[in-house]
Design a protein around this motif. Structure first.
Motif, mmCIF file in Angstrom:
data_model
loop_
_atom_site.group_PDB
_atom_site.id
_atom_site.type_symbol
_atom_site.label_atom_id
_atom_site.label_comp_id
_atom_site.label_asym_id
_atom_site.label_seq_id
_atom_site.Cartn_x
_atom_site.Cartn_y
_atom_site.Cartn_z
ATOM 1 N N PHE A 456 36.792 8.522 -52.147
ATOM 2 C CA PHE A 456 35.624 7.934 -52.589
ATOM 3 C C PHE A 456 35.587 6.678 -52.141
ATOM 4 N N LEU A 457 36.577 5.796 -52.539
ATOM 5 C CA LEU A 457 36.564 4.243 -52.281
ATOM 6 C C LEU A 457 36.804 3.593 -50.856
ATOM 7 N N GLU A 458 37.369 4.681 -50.234
ATOM 8 C CA GLU A 458 37.518 4.281 -48.730
ATOM 9 C C GLU A 458 36.347 4.286 -48.046
ATOM 10 N N LYS A 459 35.097 4.920 -48.474
ATOM 11 C CA LYS A 459 33.921 5.053 -47.758
ATOM 12 C C LYS A 459 33.309 3.762 -47.770
ATOM 13 N N MET A 460 33.704 3.120 -48.759
ATOM 14 C CA MET A 460 33.163 1.585 -49.008
ATOM 15 C C MET A 460 34.112 0.392 -48.582
ATOM 16 N N ASN A 461 35.047 0.777 -47.648
ATOM 17 C CA ASN A 461 36.236 -0.219 -46.958
ATOM 18 C C ASN A 461 37.200 -0.771 -47.854
ATOM 19 N N PHE A 462 37.395 -0.016 -49.087
ATOM 20 C CA PHE A 462 38.565 -0.497 -49.902
ATOM 21 C C PHE A 462 39.937 -0.075 -49.250
ATOM 22 N N ASN A 463 40.811 -0.803 -49.079
ATOM 23 C CA ASN A 463 42.153 -0.549 -48.881
ATOM 24 C C ASN A 463 43.208 -0.338 -49.700
ATOM 25 N N PHE A 464 44.398 0.221 -49.637
ATOM 26 C CA PHE A 464 45.203 0.634 -50.638
ATOM 27 C C PHE A 464 46.648 0.229 -50.191
ATOM 28 N N TRP A 485 45.007 -4.609 -53.411
ATOM 29 C CA TRP A 485 44.857 -3.521 -52.496
ATOM 30 C C TRP A 485 43.434 -3.698 -51.998
ATOM 31 N N GLY A 486 42.857 -4.985 -52.214
ATOM 32 C CA GLY A 486 41.811 -5.410 -51.400
ATOM 33 C C GLY A 486 40.184 -5.448 -51.885
ATOM 34 N N ALA A 487 40.331 -5.996 -53.338
ATOM 35 C CA ALA A 487 38.929 -6.548 -53.940
ATOM 36 C C ALA A 487 38.536 -7.936 -53.672
ATOM 37 N N SER A 488 37.653 -8.092 -53.381
ATOM 38 C CA SER A 488 37.216 -9.541 -53.300
ATOM 39 C C SER A 488 35.638 -9.609 -53.775
ATOM 40 N N SER A 489 35.224 -10.743 -53.774
ATOM 41 C CA SER A 489 33.665 -10.727 -53.999
ATOM 42 C C SER A 489 32.964 -10.288 -52.972
ATOM 43 N N GLU A 490 33.479 -10.542 -51.710
ATOM 44 C CA GLU A 490 32.602 -9.853 -50.532
ATOM 45 C C GLU A 490 32.728 -8.208 -50.695
ATOM 46 N N LYS A 491 33.943 -7.798 -50.912
ATOM 47 C CA LYS A 491 33.941 -6.298 -50.901
ATOM 48 C C LYS A 491 33.218 -5.810 -52.112
ATOM 49 N N MET A 492 33.259 -6.405 -53.453
ATOM 50 C CA MET A 492 32.423 -5.985 -54.447
ATOM 51 C C MET A 492 31.055 -5.954 -54.519
ATOM 52 N N ALA A 493 30.593 -7.237 -53.700
ATOM 53 C CA ALA A 493 29.157 -7.039 -53.560
ATOM 54 C C ALA A 493 28.576 -6.191 -52.713
ATOM 55 N N ALA A 494 29.362 -5.931 -51.650
ATOM 56 C CA ALA A 494 28.988 -4.786 -50.582
ATOM 57 C C ALA A 494 28.781 -3.420 -51.483
ATOM 58 N N ALA A 495 29.728 -3.114 -52.339
ATOM 59 C CA ALA A 495 30.192 -1.695 -52.839
ATOM 60 C C ALA A 495 29.046 -1.720 -53.996
ATOM 61 N N TYR A 496 28.624 -2.770 -54.807
ATOM 62 C CA TYR A 496 27.687 -2.455 -55.685
ATOM 63 C C TYR A 496 26.352 -2.560 -55.159
ATOM 64 N N ALA A 497 26.109 -3.165 -53.874
ATOM 65 C CA ALA A 497 24.787 -3.072 -53.020
ATOM 66 C C ALA A 497 24.779 -1.375 -52.630
ATOM 67 N N ALA A 498 26.072 -0.611 -52.491
ATOM 68 C CA ALA A 498 25.742 0.676 -52.430
ATOM 69 C C ALA A 498 24.934 1.412 -53.534
ATOM 70 N N GLY A 502 21.017 3.445 -53.435
ATOM 71 C CA GLY A 502 21.038 4.801 -53.651
ATOM 72 C C GLY A 502 21.962 5.544 -52.935
ATOM 73 N N GLY A 503 23.230 4.804 -52.712
ATOM 74 C CA GLY A 503 24.400 5.260 -52.254
ATOM 75 C C GLY A 503 24.646 5.033 -50.906
ATOM 76 N N MET A 504 23.823 4.226 -50.170
ATOM 77 C CA MET A 504 24.046 3.806 -48.631
ATOM 78 C C MET A 504 24.822 2.478 -48.819
ATOM 79 N N TYR A 505 25.964 2.656 -47.919
ATOM 80 C CA TYR A 505 27.107 1.546 -47.845
ATOM 81 C C TYR A 505 26.910 0.975 -46.346
ATOM 82 N N THR A 506 26.497 -0.445 -46.248
ATOM 83 C CA THR A 506 26.805 -1.037 -45.173
ATOM 84 C C THR A 506 27.973 -2.138 -45.317
ATOM 85 N N LYS A 507 28.915 -2.022 -44.326
ATOM 86 C CA LYS A 507 30.060 -3.243 -44.170
ATOM 87 C C LYS A 507 29.176 -4.482 -44.055
#
Length: 667
Positions: A456-464, A485-498, A502-507
């Motif tokens: 699930f998380l890999e769809k939102m560009n999180f790395n482990f 494993w890859g959380a940052s304000s950039e990644k978190m803002a993008a994931a919460y934007a998904a 409505g579930g659509m993610y944009t890198k």
């Protein structure tokens, strides 16, 4: 004839024979050397790069635009202001050719007379004189390294070959113009017109003779002849240029005498940096450069690009002021750090970003904590690691499902506590998330399964690194691995934007398109991908609405604004906590929370914003009101962002039903 005469004649014959054969051997060796040299030259020439006139033409600096098309910065590392042929004063032409290549208008790219002259000069003098023509110097600047270690026979042959070709294609005027625009002029400036404006604030045509002579002499050793840092060397070189101009009758003796008496600093302006980056956008522009490099392989600082970014300049300025002043948020001290990223929910574009607080205004491309993944985002991970996957994979159907907040051990046998070391017993999933209880979150991840959550998380560009662990139910830190494993304000803002979209993610992206100097346009907008079902995003969002109004912290509340979000507090291990309490115990209320990181990620239907707070030294703890700063920053910024956009609620998708305050997802 006596015997001595005969002997003399025989000796003469022998000498003539020796001389004859020596001449034959010499000529044979000469011819052999010529043939070998010719073969080598042909071989080297064949391996020379293809002559492309476009490589000789200097590119202007790259210009960076914000989302509204306004210029943010000129990012050319090679700062250039190009001059046209008809704008070059004849005095500059005379100065350059006198010192560099006085037979420039007579040869065809390679000058045998100059080569022989340099050999003779170097044999007689301590100083060295090069045999390269201006054409060869232009080829070297355009195709080859100027390092002395690269000045070998192969390169010289290739330079000569390309120079001859160039002289067949381009006029002398065009070659000289390209040279004038190409040369490095010290202090980050390239091209003589650029240097003229930077050093004297004038066009080339308005310079005095000694000023022109200085510029003409600099390319051979820009730093050695830099008038700002080495005025003695600069004057000596300038006067040498003037002497050459006098020798070749380009100036009069009277002009020469007046020019050499002119102080070297005459007319020099105070130098300004060749790269000017607005401090408020430094962190953002650093990511602009990295995205272009990653997506296209092109280096913006090499020049020639128009770069159109996603930056909202007004929002960026406001965020910079918000973080760097005490006018909006009461920061406890100057050392506390803040990093934040704001994403446009509808496009996925990064709207604004700041990676440091109280950064030196003169810093160019400094540390950007907003994209670093070395700090723990704590419970902000719970919606992404635990609850959204639970609804995605059918582990939970309702927000009213009951779960026990009771003593719990991870599957690996380690015990898990909440921050208050208490248990709340039976509670709904909604309350467990709103109140950020650790044990229900960990039980949820165990029920979902590590593999499902990781997918699930890999769809939102999180790395482990090395893989998702059960401890990630409440943290972005892999406990015991020593790795993040890859959380940052950039990644978190993008994931919460998904979640917000409505579930659509944009890198997350910073650049919409680039246009090169030939007008070729490259689109850099990433595609949207479905990261989760619309129903999963809606259910989690509905629960997160309660965090600000009735959750762990409520200072992010903005009257009337429809928003959702999640707090996140990291933890010290027992050893570090003991050290912290020894050093700071007198300031911390008994039983109070201490943490190295405090975070908040919140969103509306328009914007998603992630905020990290902490200290560079993580052994300086956050406690008391320091734990409220992340939400304070979010609140003030979101108030600003929400002024002129619709305040819409999320629409309930098909397949979700409301029963009182709880939601149920249909099978």
């Amino acid at each position: 004839m006596n015997s001595s005469d005969g002997k003399s004649k025989n000796q003469n014959k022998l000498i003539r024979k020796i001389l004859k054969y020596a001449l034959i051997i010499f000529l044979s060796l000469f011819i052999l050397a010529f043939l070998v040299g010719s073969i080598l030259f042909i071989s080297y020439a064949k391996s020379a790069p293809k002559l492309e006139v476009s490589k000789l033409e200097s590119k202007p600096s790259s210009i960076i635009y914000d989302k509204d098309g306004k210029v943010i910065a000129d990012l050319g590392e090679e700062k250039r202001d190009l001059v046209a042929t008809n704008e070059i004063p004849i005095t500059l032409v005379d100065a350059i050719t006198s010192i560099e290549d006085h037979r420039f208008f007579n040869h065809r790219g390679v000058d045998p007379v100059r080569i022989i002259g340099s050999v003779v000069h170097n044999a007689k003098n301590d100083t060295t004189q090069g045999g390269s023509t201006l054409t060869q110097q232009l080829i070297k600047l355009s195709y080859f390294s100027t390092s002395k270690t690269d000045q070998n026979v192969r390169r010289k042959a290739q330079e000569a070959w390309l120079s001859v070709q160039l002289e067949r294609k381009e006029s002398k005027e065009e070659i000289l113009t390209q040279y004038i625009n190409k040369v490095f002029m010290a202090n980050g400036y390239y091209g003589m017109r650029t240097a003229s404006k930077a050093y004297y604030g004038k066009e080339l045509k308005d310079l005095s003779l000694p000023q022109i002579a200085l510029l003409a002499g600099m390319p051979q050793s820009p730093n050695g002849y830099n008038p700002y840092t080495n005025p003695d060397g600069a004057k000596k070189r300038r006067d040498t240029v003037l002497s050459s101009m006098l020798e070749y009758e380009k100036i009069s003796k009277d002009d020469y005498n007046k020019a050499v008496e002119t102080p070297i600093d005459s007319g020099l302006k105070q130098l300004t940096p060749s790269i000017t980056i607005p401090a408020f956008a430094d962190n953002f522009l650093k990511q602009v450069i990295e995205q272009v490099k990653e997506d296209t392989g092109q280096d913006i600082t090499a020049g020639g690009l128009k770069v159109y970014t996603t930056l909202d300049s007004n929002a960026q300025r406001y965020l910079y002021e918000l973080v760097n002043s005490n006018d909006y948020v009461a920061y406890p001290d100057e050392d506390m750090q803040v990093a934040s990223t704001i994403v446009d929910v509808k496009t996925g574009a990064v709207t604004a970003q700041i990676g440091a607080r109280k950064q030196d205004p003169g810093t160019v491309f400094g540390n950007n904590q907003a994209v670093n993944t070395d700090r723990d985002w704590g419970s902000t991970m719970k919606p992404l690691v635990d609850y959204a996957p639970a609804y995605e994979y059918g582990t939970y159907k309702s927000t009213g499902t009951y779960i026990l907040d009771t003593p719990y051990y991870y599957p690996d046998g380690n015990i898990l506590y909440d921050w208050d070391r208490k248990y709340m017993g039976q509670m709904t999933v909604r309350n467990a998330l709103v109140l950020s209880r650790n044990i229900p979150a960990a039980k949820t991840l165990e029920a979902v399964g590590l593999e499902n959550s990781q997918n699930f998380l890999e769809k939102m560009n999180f790395n482990f690194e090395p893989s998702l662990q059960y401890s990630n139910a409440i943290s972005s830190n892999n406990r015991g691995s020593g790795k993040k494993w890859g959380a940052s304000s950039e990644k978190m803002a993008a994931a919460y934007a998904a979640l917000a979209s409505g579930g659509m993610y944009t890198k997350p992206y910073y650049v919409t398109k680039i246009v090169d100097d030939e007008g070729k346009e490259t689109n850099l907008k990433p595609e949207k991908v479905r990261a989760m079902k619309e129903t999963s995003a809606y259910v989690v969002t509905d629960m997160l609405k309660g965090v600000i109004t009735g959750g762990t912290m409520t200072n992010g509340y903005i009257p009337g604004l429809i928003q959702a979000g999640k707090t996140g507090t990291s933890n010290y291990d027992d050893t570090a906590a003991e050290t912290i309490l020894e050093d700071y115990g007198q300031y911390i209320p008994s039983g109070g929370t201490i943490a190295p990181d405090e975070n908040f990620v919140g969103y509306t239907t328009n914007y998603s914003m992630a905020v990290w707070t902490g200290y560079k030294n993580r052994m300086i703890p956050l406690y008391g009101q320091k734990l409220e700063i992340a939400l304070d920053v979010y609140r003030e910024m979101m108030k600003y962002l929400s002024q002129n956009v619709p305040n819409n609620d999320w629409e309930m998708p098909e397949g979700v039903y409301r029963n009182g305050s709880e939601l149920t997802v249909a099978d």
